[in-house]
Scaffold this motif. Structure first.
Motif, PDB file in Angstrom:
ATOM      1  N   CYS A   1      11.785  -1.676  -9.571  1.00 25.73           N
ATOM      2  CA  CYS A   1      11.202  -0.659  -8.687  1.00 25.73           C
ATOM      3  C   CYS A   1      11.105   0.683  -9.420  1.00 25.73           C
ATOM      4  CB  CYS A   1      12.061  -0.520  -7.430  1.00 25.73           C
ATOM      5  SG  CYS A   1      11.569   0.821  -6.329  1.00 25.73           S
ATOM      6  N   CYS A   2      12.180   1.037 -10.108  1.00 23.40           N
ATOM      7  CA  CYS A   2      12.201   2.313 -10.846  1.00 23.40           C
ATOM      8  C   CYS A   2      11.179   2.311 -11.983  1.00 23.40           C
ATOM      9  CB  CYS A   2      13.597   2.583 -11.386  1.00 23.40           C
ATOM     10  SG  CYS A   2      14.813   2.880 -10.089  1.00 23.40           S
TER      11      CYS A   2
ATOM     12  N   PHE B   1       0.822  -1.216   0.000  1.00 22.29           N
ATOM     13  CA  PHE B   1       0.000   0.000   0.000  1.00 22.29           C
ATOM     14  C   PHE B   1       0.851   1.260   0.000  1.00 22.29           C
ATOM     15  CE2 PHE B   1      -2.698   3.228   1.998  1.00 22.29           C
ATOM     16  CZ  PHE B   1      -3.790   3.171   1.146  1.00 22.29           C
ATOM     17  N   TRP B   2       1.885   1.316   0.857  1.00 18.33           N
ATOM     18  CA  TRP B   2       2.655   2.551   0.990  1.00 18.33           C
ATOM     19  C   TRP B   2       3.950   2.588   0.180  1.00 18.33           C
ATOM     20  CZ3 TRP B   2       0.369   1.132   5.914  1.00 18.33           C
ATOM     21  CH2 TRP B   2      -0.681   1.978   6.259  1.00 18.33           C
ATOM     22  N   LEU B   3       4.524   1.424  -0.095  1.00 15.53           N
ATOM     23  CA  LEU B   3       5.767   1.369  -0.874  1.00 15.53           C
ATOM     24  C   LEU B   3       5.651   0.309  -1.976  1.00 15.53           C
ATOM     25  CD1 LEU B   3       8.283   1.486   2.095  1.00 15.53           C
ATOM     26  CD2 LEU B   3       7.845   3.320   0.464  1.00 15.53           C
ATOM     27  N   PRO B   4       4.677   0.468  -2.867  1.00 15.21           N
ATOM     28  CA  PRO B   4       4.450  -0.576  -3.868  1.00 15.21           C
ATOM     29  C   PRO B   4       5.646  -0.805  -4.785  1.00 15.21           C
ATOM     30  CG  PRO B   4       3.206   1.395  -4.423  1.00 15.21           C
ATOM     31  CD  PRO B   4       3.773   1.606  -3.052  1.00 15.21           C
ATOM     32  N   CYS B   5       6.390   0.248  -5.076  1.00 14.88           N
ATOM     33  CA  CYS B   5       7.544   0.075  -5.958  1.00 14.88           C
ATOM     34  C   CYS B   5       8.567  -0.862  -5.320  1.00 14.88           C
ATOM     35  CB  CYS B   5       8.163   1.417  -6.307  1.00 14.88           C
ATOM     36  SG  CYS B   5       8.769   2.346  -4.890  1.00 14.88           S
ATOM     37  N   CYS B   6       8.750  -0.762  -4.012  1.00 15.72           N
ATOM     38  CA  CYS B   6       9.715  -1.617  -3.309  1.00 15.72           C
ATOM     39  C   CYS B   6       9.273  -3.081  -3.305  1.00 15.72           C
ATOM     40  CB  CYS B   6       9.920  -1.123  -1.885  1.00 15.72           C
ATOM     41  SG  CYS B   6      10.746   0.478  -1.788  1.00 15.72           S
TER      42      CYS B   6
END
Length: 138
Positions: A58-59, A29-34
């Motif tokens: 991630c990028c 939810f808060w760091l989906p890219c990670c």
């Protein structure tokens, strides 16, 4: 790379089973890219020995999120997971899932790769490295 000997044709975890583990849920939810990057890393390195949360995947997720296409890398990752582990489904289903509930897709992707890697001994293809050689002094 698909696994034709794979007998498991369903996802190990339900699409809606996205609240546990709680840490992974928060990350989706808060760091989906990670989390997306972590799942990508786990596909190549199940033990996450060389894992970095800030990787190319991630990028890519971050970049596509800014232009409203966050669902594209999710859909691609989901398709890759399905093909690698012999899970039934379609590209259309992957696309719809990624568009409708990206957090659920991320959770399901991460949990599936984790389960599948543990089933196969942690390494893609089920290969287990032989133990170290022991030499006895005489």
């Amino acid at each position: 790379m698909s696994n034709p000997d794979h007998k498991h044709n369903e996802w190990s975890n339900s699409f809606w089973d996205c609240c546990s583990p709680f840490g992974t849920c928060c990350m989706s939810f808060w760091l989906p890219c990670c989390l997306h990057g972590k799942t990508h890393s786990r596909l190549d390195d199940p033990y996450l020995k060389e894992h970095s949360y800030c990787n190319g995947s991630c990028c890519l997720y971050t970049l596509t999120s800014y232009i409203g296409f966050h669902w594209v890398p999710l859909m691609m990752q989901r398709t890759k997971i399905r093909q690698r582990f012999g899970i039934d489904g379609s590209g259309c289903g992957d696309c719809c899932s990624a568009c409708c509930c990206p957090c659920c897709v991320m959770m399901q992707n991460e949990k599936e790769v984790e389960v599948q890697c543990s089933r196969m001994g942690g390494l893609p293809g089920g290969y287990q490295a032989p133990g170290g050689m022991n030499y006895s002094a005489q």
